[in-house]
Motif scaffolding. Sequence first.
Motif: not given
Length: 317
Positions: A44-48
């Motif tokens: 999982y990516q940390r996406v705004c």
Amino acid sequence: MRAIWKGAVSFGLVNVPVRLFAATENHDVQFRQVHAKDGGRIRYQRVCSIDGEEVPYSDIAKGYETADGQMVVLSDEDMRSLPSRSSKEIAIEKFVPADQIDPLLFDKSYYLEPDKSGLKPYVLLRDALEKADRMALVTVAVRTRMTLAVLRVRDGVIVLQTLLWADEVRTPEFESLSEETHATARELAMASSLVDSLSGDYEPDEFEDDYAEAVETLVASKVEGGEVKEAPAAAAEETEVVDLLAALQRSVDKAKAARAGGSGAAEDEAAEAPSRETATKRAASKTTAKPAAKTTAKATTKKAAKKTASKSTKKAG
């Protein structure tokens, strides 16, 4: 077991040096989210949520959402201004009847082990608690935040059990139970008869986690049948390495500032260390955890296979 905290119980004018150990552990079956095609772990990516861009750890801050949905961003300085406790003291406030503590308030449990020098006062406190048939209501700072807890005795060992705050317990509001409805005398008599017929003592070993055993058996059978995915290790992302290096550089800079600023800065640095260390470990684990995870998975499945084969041999014999 490994001690997670070291301090002392303050019992009047007596201090009891103790070490804190987690009293329970979770054995729930844990599954990983993987790609069904090749068994690769899902990342999982940390996406705004606003600009859709991936956010590095260095740009992530703590946010507090208000009741009306507004977001307040808190800086590291803001967090340091909040009250925190680093005391290594478990302060006994009062001794209360055990039946006054609703079990719903109980949170986490810890064993207290005395240091060699504190054995005699530890035994004194333990025996006093048992004789009084009361719990000691205490305050303690675990991971810098003050919390309420109780001390009680279990199998000759003092147990510290943290408590939820009163406002953390929800009020049940069920319309279906708002009416004054009660069972009839005949219904209550039949229910009481059923209770009597099913009465007995609680024996923990009488019950087993059949779900966990079923999962182990299923996994072992798939291993024996060769149904194992050997997913190639994913390439490490360069951004994670950069984030880790940046975190380490900030640590060095703040350590230098702490030495230059004296004891006050050093205290701030110590208070912030746990959260920064956690962020650094998370970043490091992104680049190194996958091969280890595979090795652990193989060891677990092989162990489960051996366990199943052993059971089959015993049954055949």
